[in-house]
Scaffold this motif. Structure first.
Motif, PDB file in Angstrom:
ATOM      1  N   ASP A 184       0.818  -1.219   0.000  1.00 55.46           N
ATOM      2  CA  ASP A 184       0.000   0.000   0.000  1.00 55.46           C
ATOM      3  C   ASP A 184       0.852   1.269   0.000  1.00 55.46           C
ATOM      4  O   ASP A 184       0.357   2.350  -0.346  1.00 55.46           O
ATOM      5  CB  ASP A 184      -0.922   0.011   1.230  1.00 55.46           C
ATOM      6  CG  ASP A 184      -2.052  -0.995   1.110  1.00 55.46           C
ATOM      7  OD1 ASP A 184      -2.359  -1.403  -0.018  1.00 55.46           O
ATOM      8  OD2 ASP A 184      -2.622  -1.389   2.156  1.00 55.46           O
ATOM      9  N   ASN A 203      -3.144  -2.905  -4.424  1.00 54.34           N
ATOM     10  CA  ASN A 203      -2.718  -1.988  -3.366  1.00 54.34           C
ATOM     11  C   ASN A 203      -3.697  -0.814  -3.239  1.00 54.34           C
ATOM     12  O   ASN A 203      -4.656  -0.678  -4.016  1.00 54.34           O
ATOM     13  CB  ASN A 203      -1.286  -1.509  -3.605  1.00 54.34           C
ATOM     14  CG  ASN A 203      -1.169  -0.614  -4.837  1.00 54.34           C
ATOM     15  OD1 ASN A 203      -2.103  -0.485  -5.619  1.00 54.34           O
ATOM     16  ND2 ASN A 203       0.005  -0.016  -5.011  1.00 54.34           N
ATOM     17  N   GLN A 204      -3.439   0.016  -2.245  1.00 52.29           N
ATOM     18  CA  GLN A 204      -4.352   1.125  -1.949  1.00 52.29           C
ATOM     19  C   GLN A 204      -4.424   2.103  -3.116  1.00 52.29           C
ATOM     20  O   GLN A 204      -5.494   2.659  -3.429  1.00 52.29           O
ATOM     21  CB  GLN A 204      -3.888   1.851  -0.689  1.00 52.29           C
ATOM     22  CG  GLN A 204      -4.836   2.937  -0.200  1.00 52.29           C
ATOM     23  CD  GLN A 204      -6.172   2.379   0.255  1.00 52.29           C
ATOM     24  OE1 GLN A 204      -6.214   1.430   1.029  1.00 52.29           O
ATOM     25  NE2 GLN A 204      -7.262   2.960  -0.229  1.00 52.29           N
ATOM     26  N   THR A 207      -7.025   0.880  -5.607  1.00 53.80           N
ATOM     27  CA  THR A 207      -8.419   1.059  -5.171  1.00 53.80           C
ATOM     28  C   THR A 207      -8.813   2.532  -5.256  1.00 53.80           C
ATOM     29  O   THR A 207      -9.948   2.853  -5.612  1.00 53.80           O
ATOM     30  CB  THR A 207      -8.625   0.537  -3.734  1.00 53.80           C
ATOM     31  OG1 THR A 207      -7.774   1.247  -2.825  1.00 53.80           O
ATOM     32  CG2 THR A 207      -8.339  -0.951  -3.641  1.00 53.80           C
ATOM     33  N   ASN A 208      -7.870   3.407  -4.957  1.00 59.15           N
ATOM     34  CA  ASN A 208      -8.157   4.843  -5.088  1.00 59.15           C
ATOM     35  C   ASN A 208      -8.377   5.213  -6.555  1.00 59.15           C
ATOM     36  O   ASN A 208      -9.255   6.028  -6.881  1.00 59.15           O
ATOM     37  CB  ASN A 208      -7.002   5.669  -4.529  1.00 59.15           C
ATOM     38  CG  ASN A 208      -6.862   5.529  -3.014  1.00 59.15           C
ATOM     39  OD1 ASN A 208      -7.805   5.125  -2.335  1.00 59.15           O
ATOM     40  ND2 ASN A 208      -5.684   5.857  -2.495  1.00 59.15           N
ATOM     41  N   ASP A 213     -13.281  -0.288  -2.887  1.00 58.34           N
ATOM     42  CA  ASP A 213     -12.423  -0.885  -1.865  1.00 58.34           C
ATOM     43  C   ASP A 213     -11.870  -2.213  -2.368  1.00 58.34           C
ATOM     44  O   ASP A 213     -12.269  -2.732  -3.412  1.00 58.34           O
ATOM     45  CB  ASP A 213     -13.176  -1.074  -0.546  1.00 58.34           C
ATOM     46  CG  ASP A 213     -14.410  -1.956  -0.693  1.00 58.34           C
ATOM     47  OD1 ASP A 213     -14.478  -2.749  -1.648  1.00 58.34           O
ATOM     48  OD2 ASP A 213     -15.302  -1.857   0.173  1.00 58.34           O
TER      49      ASP A 213
END
Length: 283
Positions: A184, A203-204, A207-208, A213
């Motif tokens: 992340d 990873n984050q 998703t962003n 999510d």
């Protein structure tokens, strides 16, 4: 010789039967003491080789019953066990009438030597004049002591195994958390894909990028989330990596942003592509 092999472990019984048959012996098998008694009463045997820890009737009780039976008590009896290996276990085995105890695992040559040695000693004794097995009350007392001790050891072993498993699970969980934290921390959107483009992990940053999510991303197709299409786009580096089994890349525009998309194949033991790492470098 006609030998009766008694063991509830089918694989262990098969290996022992195969070894003894290769030496020219006739072998019969039984899964527990009760079945062994039935076979003993239906046939003629020169030797009994038995495990101890078995369901229905264990080896100790089988030995005691064989020694109390006038028609069976002259048959040499050998315990072959991995669970009862202490000096007191061996002493108790002898006290109820066993001719010997061999510890598992045992080298094949050593096992055969031990069997021959025990059989030689048994042949020299007079079954009628040999010392009788321990009296019923004493035998039951000793049997209870050995069983309780074995249960205590089993409990200790089980507790140690549970503790080791818990420690391993905690270490695995900590490692997974560290991996995800590191994953992340990457600024570029990254996903781990199956060969068909299904997302296994992300990873984050990814998703962003897609506005969902991790739970909503996992299991979806990368082209559906990134390109909003029903299939791979033309020139897709994933498809090219599947063919070349090498790193592939292509520039891509998403809205006002420009990316260099890179796919790195993850190869299995057979060298085939088992998955891919899909990275979107913002340029």
């Amino acid at each position: 010789m006609n030998i009766l092999v008694v063991d509830d472990n089918e694989q262990g019984r098969y290996m022992l039967e195969t070894l003894l048959k290769a030496k020219g012996h006739a072998i019969a098998g039984a899964e527990n003491g009760e079945e062994a008694l039935e076979r003993l009463r239906d046939g003629t045997f020169d030797l009994i080789i038995s495990d101890i820890l078995m369901p229905v009737m264990d080896g100790f009780e089988l030995c005691r019953r064989v020694r109390r039976d006038d028609g069976l008590r002259r048959i040499p009896f050998i315990f072959y066990t991995a669970t009862y290996t202490g000096a007191k276990d061996e002493a108790f085995a002898m006290s109820i009438g066993a001719d010997g105890l061999i510890h598992k695992p045992c080298d094949l040559d050593e096992f055969l030597d031990a069997v021959n040695r025990i059989m030689g000693a048994a042949a020299k004794r007079d079954a009628v004049s040999s010392p009788p097995p321990a009296k019923e009350e004493a035998a039951l007392k000793l049997y209870s002591e050995r069983l309780v001790r074995k249960l205590e050891l089993s409990k200790i072993q089980l507790e140690a195994e549970v503790a080791a498993r818990k420690k391993a699970e905690e270490a695995a969980r900590a490692s997974a958390e560290l991996w995800q934290t590191t994953f992340d921390a990457m600024l570029d959107p990254v996903v781990i894909l199956q060969p068909d483009g299904t997302i296994r992990q992300c990873n984050q940053a990814f998703t962003n990028f897609v506005g969902a999510d991790a739970a909503g991303v996992t299991g979806e197709k990368c082209f559906q989330l990134v390109h909003r299409t029903k299939g791979h786009i033309e020139g897709c580096p994933l498809l090219r990596s599947l063919q070349s089994a090498e790193r592939e890349s292509m520039p891509m525009s998403v809205g006002d942003e420009e990316f260099l998309v890179v796919t790195d194949p993850v190869k299995g033991h057979n060298g085939e592509v088992a998955g891919l790492v899909h990275t979107m470098h913002n340029i």
